[in-house]
Design a protein around this motif. Sequence first.
Motif, PDB file in Angstrom:
ATOM      1  N   GLU A  81       0.804  -1.216   0.000  1.00 31.95           N
ATOM      2  CA  GLU A  81       0.000   0.000   0.000  1.00 31.95           C
ATOM      3  C   GLU A  81       0.840   1.270   0.000  1.00 31.95           C
ATOM      4  N   THR A  82       2.130   1.148  -0.190  1.00 33.65           N
ATOM      5  CA  THR A  82       2.997   2.316  -0.101  1.00 33.65           C
ATOM      6  C   THR A  82       3.744   2.528  -1.411  1.00 33.65           C
ATOM      7  N   SER A  83       4.411   3.665  -1.492  1.00 37.21           N
ATOM      8  CA  SER A  83       5.289   3.938  -2.635  1.00 37.21           C
ATOM      9  C   SER A  83       6.747   3.744  -2.247  1.00 37.21           C
ATOM     10  N   GLU A  84       6.999   3.183  -1.060  1.00 35.01           N
ATOM     11  CA  GLU A  84       8.361   2.962  -0.596  1.00 35.01           C
ATOM     12  C   GLU A  84       8.717   1.481  -0.673  1.00 35.01           C
ATOM     13  N   TYR A  85      10.008   1.251  -0.521  1.00 37.93           N
ATOM     14  CA  TYR A  85      10.522  -0.109  -0.473  1.00 37.93           C
ATOM     15  C   TYR A  85      11.805  -0.078   0.338  1.00 37.93           C
ATOM     16  N   VAL A  86      12.222  -1.215   0.845  1.00 42.67           N
ATOM     17  CA  VAL A  86      13.455  -1.258   1.624  1.00 42.67           C
ATOM     18  C   VAL A  86      14.648  -0.916   0.725  1.00 42.67           C
ATOM     19  N   ILE A  87      15.636  -0.275   1.330  1.00 45.96           N
ATOM     20  CA  ILE A  87      16.870   0.092   0.630  1.00 45.96           C
ATOM     21  C   ILE A  87      18.005  -0.678   1.293  1.00 45.96           C
ATOM     22  N   PRO A  88      18.666  -1.568   0.571  1.00 43.16           N
ATOM     23  CA  PRO A  88      19.680  -2.419   1.209  1.00 43.16           C
ATOM     24  C   PRO A  88      21.050  -1.765   1.261  1.00 43.16           C
ATOM     25  N   ASN A  89      21.830  -2.187   2.221  1.00 38.87           N
ATOM     26  CA  ASN A  89      23.233  -1.814   2.281  1.00 38.87           C
ATOM     27  C   ASN A  89      23.992  -2.965   2.907  1.00 38.87           C
ATOM     28  N   ILE A  90      24.770  -3.656   2.078  1.00 40.64           N
ATOM     29  CA  ILE A  90      25.668  -4.684   2.593  1.00 40.64           C
ATOM     30  C   ILE A  90      26.921  -3.985   3.074  1.00 40.64           C
ATOM     31  N   LEU A  91      27.390  -4.318   4.250  1.00 40.51           N
ATOM     32  CA  LEU A  91      28.504  -3.599   4.849  1.00 40.51           C
ATOM     33  C   LEU A  91      29.831  -4.156   4.336  1.00 40.51           C
ATOM     34  N   PRO A  92      30.350  -3.585   3.237  1.00 46.39           N
ATOM     35  CA  PRO A  92      31.639  -4.060   2.721  1.00 46.39           C
ATOM     36  C   PRO A  92      32.784  -3.399   3.467  1.00 46.39           C
ATOM     37  N   LEU A  93      32.841  -3.650   4.773  1.00 43.93           N
ATOM     38  CA  LEU A  93      33.794  -2.947   5.614  1.00 43.93           C
ATOM     39  C   LEU A  93      35.219  -3.385   5.281  1.00 43.93           C
ATOM     40  N   PRO A  94      36.178  -2.479   5.469  1.00 45.99           N
ATOM     41  CA  PRO A  94      37.556  -2.805   5.084  1.00 45.99           C
ATOM     42  C   PRO A  94      38.216  -3.836   5.980  1.00 45.99           C
ATOM     43  N   LYS A  95      37.682  -4.026   7.193  1.00 42.27           N
ATOM     44  CA  LYS A  95      38.297  -4.967   8.127  1.00 42.27           C
ATOM     45  C   LYS A  95      37.246  -5.915   8.662  1.00 42.27           C
ATOM     46  N   ASP A  96      37.698  -7.058   9.153  1.00 39.64           N
ATOM     47  CA  ASP A  96      36.768  -8.043   9.697  1.00 39.64           C
ATOM     48  C   ASP A  96      36.071  -7.525  10.948  1.00 39.64           C
ATOM     49  N   SER A  97      36.721  -6.655  11.681  1.00 42.16           N
ATOM     50  CA  SER A  97      36.110  -6.094  12.878  1.00 42.16           C
ATOM     51  C   SER A  97      36.518  -4.642  13.008  1.00 42.16           C
ATOM     52  N   SER A  98      35.715  -3.887  13.758  1.00 39.78           N
ATOM     53  CA  SER A  98      35.946  -2.452  13.906  1.00 39.78           C
ATOM     54  C   SER A  98      35.829  -2.080  15.376  1.00 39.78           C
ATOM     55  N   SER A  99      36.558  -1.053  15.757  1.00 45.30           N
ATOM     56  CA  SER A  99      36.396  -0.513  17.105  1.00 45.30           C
ATOM     57  C   SER A  99      35.081   0.249  17.158  1.00 45.30           C
ATOM     58  N   PRO A 100      34.564   0.529  18.352  1.00 49.37           N
ATOM     59  CA  PRO A 100      33.326   1.313  18.432  1.00 49.37           C
ATOM     60  C   PRO A 100      33.412   2.653  17.716  1.00 49.37           C
ATOM     61  N   LEU A 101      34.572   3.301  17.775  1.00 47.40           N
ATOM     62  CA  LEU A 101      34.723   4.582  17.088  1.00 47.40           C
ATOM     63  C   LEU A 101      34.762   4.389  15.577  1.00 47.40           C
ATOM     64  N   GLU A 102      35.453   3.358  15.122  1.00 52.12           N
ATOM     65  CA  GLU A 102      35.475   3.079  13.685  1.00 52.12           C
ATOM     66  C   GLU A 102      34.083   2.724  13.178  1.00 52.12           C
TER      67      GLU A 102
END
Length: 706
Positions: A81-102
């Motif tokens: 019933e809407t004109s919207e749809y989900v917008i995806p974003n796969i997180l292609p992060l540069p590292k396997d893990s990140s600090s909270p600040l990163e």
Amino acid sequence: MSLLITSSKQPGVGGTVDIGIEKPFNYINNFQNPLKVPANSEIAVESVKINRQPRIQAKDKLFLGWFGKRFHETSGSSVSETSEYVIPNILPLPKDSSSPLEFRDELTDIFNDVYSYHPEFNVNKTQVNVSYSDTGAFTGYTVSLETCSQSAANRIPDSVMIIDANGYDEELDELGDGTGFPDYNQGNPILFGAGGQNSSNTKIEYNDTTGSLTSRSSESVAIICPEGMWEKGSAPGGGPLSLLNGSCQFVVDGKNSQWWVGLARSHTNHYEELEFDPDQDYIANAAGESWKKINDLPDFKKAGGVLSDAFGQTARYPAECADAQFWDYVVHQDGSHIRIFQSVFRQAGTGPCLFHKEIKYYDAANGSNSSFATGTPIVVGAAPSEIVFRAENDKMFIFDQNGSLITGPINVTIATQQCVPKPIDQSCQRLYPKVCFENASGKTIQIKKYTPRTAETSPKIWGDDWYGRCVRDGLFGQRDNSLGLVVGGTTPQKLFSPIPKWTGGAQSWPLDLVQRPFLRPAINMAGYEFRGVSGSGMLGKEIINIVGSDSPYTESTYGNDAKLEWQANIGPQVGTKFNSVWPEMAVFGDGTANGSYTASFVTAGVPVTTADRAAYIRVPTLTHQSFNGATGNQSKILFQVPRFDNAGNDSGALQFQAQDRLYLDLGNAAPLNITDVNVQFVGSDERFADDLTGQSSVLFHIRPKM
């Protein structure tokens, strides 16, 4: 035997520590009196105190954004019933893990990338902050996202980028071998300023003093976008039409020549040289080169699907174009009447496609939505001298030079649903002006007013739209004067823009988006809830961050309880383990006079973290030697810091007491006088372990070699 105490922070007594290098992973202690180490000594680590940041493992996780109507259990709302749809974003992060600040910075980029598909999202207002407890422990994030609150300014007259939507690379029989070959040197360039550049080779000139476009051939077409929006955020140039009362005003040629003026999402056609593939449709020439026609028209086609090459039943125009022209909304002077068309979904005989369907604004039953509901289209003798498009959230209105409404969704009923423009849905939120001339050499169309969002708030580059991100890997075909001319030619070189393509199930999402019943005006537009604007805010537009599976926003487009194949799975990493959407705090500005819409989010729980990185203590100022097999080089590493401390913790304030000291030979045949010691925490790659914060302390034990 000696104990050597080192610390990344010491009281400033006698300048024992050089300020500026008190980093917890790399610090130097200087001694007022040299430390005397006897000959033939060895060294070991006695104990370590560090404060290790937790790590967030979010690489390749999936986040889904939603900018539209909020669903409530009692309202019966659904995706269909809407004109919207989900917008995806796969997180292609540069590292396997990140600090909270990163990860804070990565979340900021994710939100801006997802929501700036809507031109009213203001990337400058995005704030992501890290939260800590009273004891300094990481507890999560607070997020604030905001839309634009001020009306967009007019960018015309202005320098603009003129793009031939046919594509610059015309299919020419350059070699005379009957194959046809795209010749870059004879394509149609972009044009700046009165008289333009390469005027002998262009079809349209642009006058940046008056905003006029003049056709220099019998038939020509161009899509227009203000200069500066090509480079992402590099200049405050123009971009797509603002949907907060944005307008585009064309001064047309009235009854004197045939013309098209309208709005379209970004698209071009061009050729691209590729390696030959027998399963692909290529153009080959005598030189053995293989070229493939790249059609960026937003046809969203599946197998067998085609874009309709006509407006209703009329022939394609211009007649010489290789492909049908595309508009999302267009007003056409066809030589006898003024007609309006829009792209809508149609289940054609050859497969699903977008189709230019006529908006019958003139229908006698459409009096509440048009000042021209006479039963017949406006005749050419009474053709308007100006056409004005105005966007109000998801509403599109079209006026003449007198401000009289030609068509707009004011009172949409079953009797009038084919007489008004479709909602500005997610597939065409980023709209640009487009003009087309027929039998009109020397004729002029002026863009008198255009109010776009600019790169200051909406830094999406040309082509980086919903369609582009779903189905193509890059956009190639716009010429850029800054690159210089084609070798041996008179036209500027082309700029190639890499665009990450969503893969897997996302390939079919655009078709799902435009084929829903409420976006098919011939079916039941009367039931669609147009939202419009109120004051300086957009009604019914809320930001929903989807972080888990089985949310109501990821159901199928037909509301049959089926779910998308892709489901968000980033919830644990943002502290939302039990909800499919990120909990939202109080908001303001949703369609009220105080301006922008602001959404605020706070993590409901502590994000799931880990401490997965090994750390080693390296002391480059001492004389010991070790060997690092990971790098294949000699090293100054002398101790591996355990992952867990003596209490079983892996992050926060940690203390490690060596149970069995491992001594390394200092290799000093003579006594050493040590004036400073440099202590470094590194990974196996010998790079600094930058997940340490606060204060680090290491206690070394030095003794005669046993």
